[in-house]
Enzyme design. Structure first.
Site, PDB file in Angstrom:
ATOM      1  N   ASN A   1       0.864  -1.185   0.000  1.00 17.48           N
ATOM      2  CA  ASN A   1       0.000   0.000   0.000  1.00 17.48           C
ATOM      3  C   ASN A   1       0.899   1.234   0.000  1.00 17.48           C
ATOM      4  OD1 ASN A   1      -1.804   2.041   0.473  1.00 17.48           O
ATOM      5  ND2 ASN A   1      -2.272   1.440   2.585  1.00 17.48           N
ATOM      6  N   TRP A   2       0.937   1.891  -1.163  1.00 18.16           N
ATOM      7  CA  TRP A   2       1.866   3.015  -1.299  1.00 18.16           C
ATOM      8  C   TRP A   2       1.317   4.302  -0.686  1.00 18.16           C
ATOM      9  CZ3 TRP A   2       4.220   2.708  -6.960  1.00 18.16           C
ATOM     10  CH2 TRP A   2       4.890   1.492  -7.095  1.00 18.16           C
ATOM     11  N   LYS A   3       0.071   4.298  -0.303  1.00 19.88           N
ATOM     12  CA  LYS A   3      -0.570   5.473   0.324  1.00 19.88           C
ATOM     13  C   LYS A   3      -0.379   6.716  -0.571  1.00 19.88           C
ATOM     14  CE  LYS A   3       0.316   3.241   4.703  1.00 19.88           C
ATOM     15  NZ  LYS A   3       0.454   3.376   6.147  1.00 19.88           N
TER      16      LYS A   3
ATOM     17  N   HIS B   1      -9.007   0.933   5.308  1.00 15.26           N
ATOM     18  CA  HIS B   1      -7.697   1.143   5.929  1.00 15.26           C
ATOM     19  C   HIS B   1      -7.845   2.048   7.152  1.00 15.26           C
ATOM     20  CE1 HIS B   1      -3.569   2.364   6.557  1.00 15.26           C
ATOM     21  NE2 HIS B   1      -3.250   1.239   5.948  1.00 15.26           N
TER      22      HIS B   1
ATOM     23  N   GLU C   1      -6.228   4.472   8.152  1.00 14.96           N
ATOM     24  CA  GLU C   1      -6.086   5.910   7.893  1.00 14.96           C
ATOM     25  C   GLU C   1      -7.374   6.481   7.308  1.00 14.96           C
ATOM     26  OE1 GLU C   1      -2.500   5.437   5.620  1.00 14.96           O
ATOM     27  OE2 GLU C   1      -1.495   4.795   7.460  1.00 14.96           O
TER      28      GLU C   1
ATOM     29  N   GLU D   1      -4.965  -5.393  10.740  1.00 13.25           N
ATOM     30  CA  GLU D   1      -3.921  -4.398  10.945  1.00 13.25           C
ATOM     31  C   GLU D   1      -4.150  -3.693  12.279  1.00 13.25           C
ATOM     32  OE1 GLU D   1      -2.114  -3.087   6.984  1.00 13.25           O
ATOM     33  OE2 GLU D   1      -3.904  -1.896   7.255  1.00 13.25           O
TER      34      GLU D   1
ATOM     35  N   GLY E   1       2.867   1.869  10.812  1.00  9.67           N
ATOM     36  CA  GLY E   1       3.775   2.998  10.626  1.00  9.67           C
ATOM     37  C   GLY E   1       4.492   3.396  11.900  1.00  9.67           C
TER      38      GLY E   1
ATOM     39  N   SER F   1       3.918  -2.633  10.247  1.00  7.85           N
ATOM     40  CA  SER F   1       5.382  -2.608  10.387  1.00  7.85           C
ATOM     41  C   SER F   1       6.051  -3.925   9.998  1.00  7.85           C
ATOM     42  CB  SER F   1       5.778  -2.188  11.807  1.00  7.85           C
ATOM     43  OG  SER F   1       5.297  -0.885  12.089  1.00  7.85           O
TER      44      SER F   1
ATOM     45  N   GLY G   1       5.065   1.165   4.727  1.00 10.29           N
ATOM     46  CA  GLY G   1       6.378   1.803   4.537  1.00 10.29           C
ATOM     47  C   GLY G   1       7.365   0.984   3.725  1.00 10.29           C
TER      48      GLY G   1
HETATM   49  C1  PEP Z   1      -0.412  -0.130   6.274  1.00  4.36           C
HETATM   50  O1  PEP Z   1      -0.489   1.079   6.132  1.00  4.36           O
HETATM   51  O2  PEP Z   1      -1.313  -0.881   5.860  1.00  4.36           O
HETATM   52  C2  PEP Z   1       0.767  -0.643   6.953  1.00  4.36           C
HETATM   53  C3  PEP Z   1       0.763  -1.887   7.349  1.00  4.36           C
HETATM   54  O3  PEP Z   1       1.801   0.237   7.129  1.00  4.36           O
HETATM   55  P1  PEP Z   1       3.259  -0.093   7.722  1.00  4.36           P
HETATM   56  O4  PEP Z   1       3.722  -1.356   7.054  1.00  4.36           O
HETATM   57  O5  PEP Z   1       4.088   1.088   7.353  1.00  4.36           O
HETATM   58  O6  PEP Z   1       3.083  -0.271   9.189  1.00  4.36           O
END
Ligand code: PEP
Length: 250
Positions: free
Chosen positions: A9-11, A94, A96, A166, A172, A212, A234
């Site tokens: 997921n490049w956001k 998600h 966010e 998640e 993040g 993460s 990330g």
């Molecule tokens: C995500 O945003 O879905 C995610 C898992 O981010 P990260 O790997 O940066 O924690």
């Protein structure tokens, strides 16, 4: 055997030229794998990514979509628009989107139903916040997120659902759920899907872990029996790291 998937997921990252460059690096570096590999660039770069990756095994997926067919929803993108440019999978729910854009279970129920009715595959994200876990409410919170948004779907829709657990406190932050915590929750999720539907539906659904995941911890997390891959934030922005995570799934 369940489908294993690693999705990036490049956001809100990467311009068009940066997207092209990262995809080129990925095409050169990704290891051969039986797992599905997906990347989710931002909306404006989806068409370019689909064209660039034409014929490759990397699937381009969207980060979001609207629940309506079309209409007066300024700034939004419909399922038909995504399908028309070759997108077959969309990330919904998600954390966010939930935290910054007010997406709740009721809205996500509508979005998911729309995506399913349009024949799309959904990566449905959910997970508890830190205070829920500290209060010992993580199972309750996850159960209610799934029940409210997904359990109205018919059995037949589950072939189009990929779950992505998640925990918000691990996204993040550099803080990862331990492989045991991930397995415990994934087994719980499979059980509540079995209770709401059938053991066969629960056994077939792919459940990704997100939070993460990095090259150094991916193999151990993916080795757990109910963890079928990862949703990577990330680390998916770096071709070497994402390739190492894909390699970790085997
Ligand atoms: C995500 O945003 O879905 C995610 C898992 O981010 P990260 O790997 O940066 O924690």
């Amino acid at each position: 055997m369940r489908k294993q998937i690693v999705a990036g997921n490049w956001k809100m990252n990467k311009t068009a030229s940066e997207t092209r460059a990262l995809l080129e690096e990925l095409q050169a570096q990704l290891p051969a794998t039986s797992a599905g590999v997906m990347v989710a660039p931002t909306f404006v770069n989806l068409t370019g990514a689909v064209e660039q990756l034409g014929g490759s095994a990397i699937e381009v997926v969207a980060q979001n979509m609207h629940f309506a067919d079309s209409g007066a929803y300024t700034g939004e993108i419909s399922a038909d628009m995504l399908a028309d440019i070759g997108i077959q999978t969309v990330i919904l729910g998600h954390s966010e989107r939930r935290a910054y854009f007010g997406e709740d279970d009721a809205l996500l129920e509508k979005k998911t139903a729309q995506a399913i009715s349009k024949g799309m595959q959904v990566i449905f994200c959910f997970g508890e916040e830190l205070e829920d876990r500290k209060a010992g409410k993580h199972f309750e919170v996850v159960a209610s997120q799934l029940k409210n948004a997904l359990f109205g779907l018919p059995d037949t829709a589950w072939g189009q659902i990929i779950l992505a657990y998640e925990p918000v406190w691990a996204i993040g932050t550099g803080e990862t759920a331990s492989p045991e915590q991930a397995q415990e929750m994934h087994a719980f999720i499979r059980k509540i899907v079995a209770d709401a539907y059938t053991p066969e539906v629960a056994d077939a659904v792919t459940i990704l872990y997100g939070g993460s995941v990095k090259p150094g911890n991916a193999a151990e997390i993916f080795s757990k029996p109910d963890v079928d891959g990862g949703l990577i934030g990330g680390a998916s922005l770096n071709a070497e790291d994402f390739s190492a995570i894909v390699a970790a799934i085997g």
